[in-house]
Design a protein around this motif. Structure first.
Motif, PDB file in Angstrom:
ATOM      1  N   LEU A  58      -9.512  -9.258   2.743  1.00 31.27           N
ATOM      2  CA  LEU A  58      -8.684  -8.976   3.915  1.00 31.27           C
ATOM      3  C   LEU A  58      -8.814  -7.504   4.260  1.00 31.27           C
ATOM      4  CD1 LEU A  58      -6.475  -9.760   6.023  1.00 31.27           C
ATOM      5  CD2 LEU A  58      -4.792  -9.037   4.305  1.00 31.27           C
ATOM      6  N   ALA A  59      -9.318  -7.206   5.456  1.00 34.22           N
ATOM      7  CA  ALA A  59      -9.367  -5.840   5.964  1.00 34.22           C
ATOM      8  C   ALA A  59      -8.151  -5.647   6.849  1.00 34.22           C
ATOM      9  CB  ALA A  59     -10.651  -5.596   6.747  1.00 34.22           C
ATOM     10  N   THR A  60      -7.233  -4.794   6.432  1.00 34.94           N
ATOM     11  CA  THR A  60      -5.956  -4.666   7.119  1.00 34.94           C
ATOM     12  C   THR A  60      -5.493  -3.222   7.093  1.00 34.94           C
ATOM     13  OG1 THR A  60      -3.742  -5.625   7.289  1.00 34.94           O
ATOM     14  CG2 THR A  60      -4.551  -5.175   5.060  1.00 34.94           C
ATOM     15  N   ALA A  61      -4.258  -2.980   7.522  1.00 29.83           N
ATOM     16  CA  ALA A  61      -3.657  -1.650   7.514  1.00 29.83           C
ATOM     17  C   ALA A  61      -2.302  -1.731   6.820  1.00 29.83           C
ATOM     18  CB  ALA A  61      -3.492  -1.132   8.943  1.00 29.83           C
ATOM     19  N   LEU A  62      -2.099  -0.887   5.820  1.00 34.79           N
ATOM     20  CA  LEU A  62      -0.848  -0.882   5.060  1.00 34.79           C
ATOM     21  C   LEU A  62      -0.375   0.546   4.842  1.00 34.79           C
ATOM     22  CD1 LEU A  62      -1.583  -3.480   2.220  1.00 34.79           C
ATOM     23  CD2 LEU A  62      -0.039  -3.801   4.167  1.00 34.79           C
ATOM     24  N   GLY A  63       0.936   0.699   4.789  1.00 36.38           N
ATOM     25  CA  GLY A  63       1.503   1.975   4.419  1.00 36.38           C
ATOM     26  C   GLY A  63       1.512   2.142   2.911  1.00 36.38           C
ATOM     27  N   ASP A  64       1.494   3.393   2.464  1.00 32.62           N
ATOM     28  CA  ASP A  64       1.616   3.669   1.027  1.00 32.62           C
ATOM     29  C   ASP A  64       3.100   3.725   0.697  1.00 32.62           C
ATOM     30  OD1 ASP A  64       1.219   4.317  -1.592  1.00 32.62           O
ATOM     31  OD2 ASP A  64       0.641   6.405  -1.217  1.00 32.62           O
ATOM     32  N   ASP A  65       3.735   2.551   0.768  1.00 36.38           N
ATOM     33  CA  ASP A  65       5.176   2.480   0.575  1.00 36.38           C
ATOM     34  C   ASP A  65       5.507   1.232  -0.242  1.00 36.38           C
ATOM     35  OD1 ASP A  65       4.805   0.400   2.459  1.00 36.38           O
ATOM     36  OD2 ASP A  65       5.432   1.666   4.126  1.00 36.38           O
TER      37      ASP A  65
END
Length: 332
Positions: A58-65
């Protein structure tokens, strides 16, 4: 991951699946207050493929949270390899469930996609917000255009009206024109082509290069169109808890079936265009059984390979009505 956007994919494709799209946290109003669950259309599809023991990234966008880390762990537990573009905070969607179990969403998200260096796969799948919201949608379109040289491309537009405004219509249409497999709902069709019948819409997309067009119609089942014919399949009876991830599970099981039938990878493109109605029937039956399991459980909880296999075995000879088929290219 490299931060350049929209560059052509590098190297040869890996086996399995690459899913590109948003990952987020759904917030529901529960009896004891707000409750959170993981989701996002493409993310749910990747999860379902992982549950079916397919190799999937899965190529996605996530916060470092905290939310982003928990979401990544949830996916990894089902065998999904996560490749992330860092963003300021993990996206959320406030979900409202209707009496029939359907859900509507109010999104708080940014969609960015740094896809340079992400290897394609035998099947590349995307859709939903990833195909509509900038700046990531431009990167997705460019990636799919390059990936067609090596991969079967699958798109589920999964239109979100609050995100997919009129300004995104032309881009979504261009992305659909790159697809070998298009799966969409009645609501998607109404947004994309108001008043157009599934048969006429399928004829249009098939003429533009798609090999398979599938429509889901809720309790009225599903339709599949290909150059060699069309198939209608009844919905599988289920006690509906909610419809969260039902369409995403359908997509995953459909793609799983394509690989099982030898219709994946760039070498499978010609075979997909020549697919027969018996194969279409098997694909719809498989996808419908998988979705029926998901709607019987709360949230994004698609079946495992074992659960789907057992459901298919139980269904032998017991379907409410066998899929009906017609041969020849779909007409208007």
């Amino acid at each position: 991951m490299n931060s350049r956007r929209g560059a052509p994919p590098l190297g040869t494709p890996s086996d399995g699946f690459l899913v590109i799209g948003e990952a987020l946290v759904d917030i529901f109003d529960g009896a004891a207050g707000p409750e959170e669950a993981f989701g996002g259309g493409p993310t749910n599809t990747a999860l379902a493929l992982g549950r079916l023991d397919r190799r999937v990234r899965l190529a996605t966008a996530l916060g470092d949270d905290e939310r982003g880390n928990a979401l990544r762990d949830w996916l990894t537990a089902s065998g999904v390899e996560v490749e992330t573009t860092p963003i300021a905070r993990t996206a959320t969607a406030r979900a409202t469930l209707a009496a029939d179990g359907s859900a509507t969403y109010d999104f708080d998200l940014a969609w960015e996609a740094a896809l340079d260096g992400v290897r394609p796969a035998a099947v590349v799948h995307t859709g939903s917000i990833a195909a509509a919201l900038e700046p990531g949608a431009t990167a997705v379109e460019g990636y799919l255009r390059a990936a067609r040289a090596t991969s079967i491309v699958s798109v589920d537009p999964n239109i979100r009206a609050s995100v997919s405004g009129e300004s995104s219509r032309a881009r979504i249409e261009r992305i659909l024109a790159l697809a070998d497999v298009i799966k969409l709902s009645e609501e998607d069709l109404a947004w994309l082509a108001p008043g157009m019948s599934p048969r006429l819409a399928a004829s249009r997309w098939l003429s533009e290069g798609a090999g398979l067009v599938v429509f889901t119609r809720g309790a009225r089942g599903s339709l599949a169109f290909a150059s060699g014919g069309s198939v209608a399949c009844d919905a599988v009876r289920a006690d509906v808890v909610d419809t969260v991830a039902a369409g995403d599970t359908f997509s995953a099981a459909l793609l799983d079936g394509l690989v099982a039938e030898g219709l994946s990878g760039v070498g499978g493109r010609d075979a997909l265009r020549a697919v027969d109605v018996d194969t279409l029937s098997r694909l719809l039956e498989r996808a419908s059984r998988a979705a029926a399991i998901t709607v019987g459980r709360r949230g994004a909880d698609p079946p495992t390979r074992r659960e789907l296999t057992e459901a298919m075995q139980r269904s032998c000879g017991s379907a409410p009505r066998a899929p009906s088929a017609s041969r020849g290219a779909p007409g208007p």
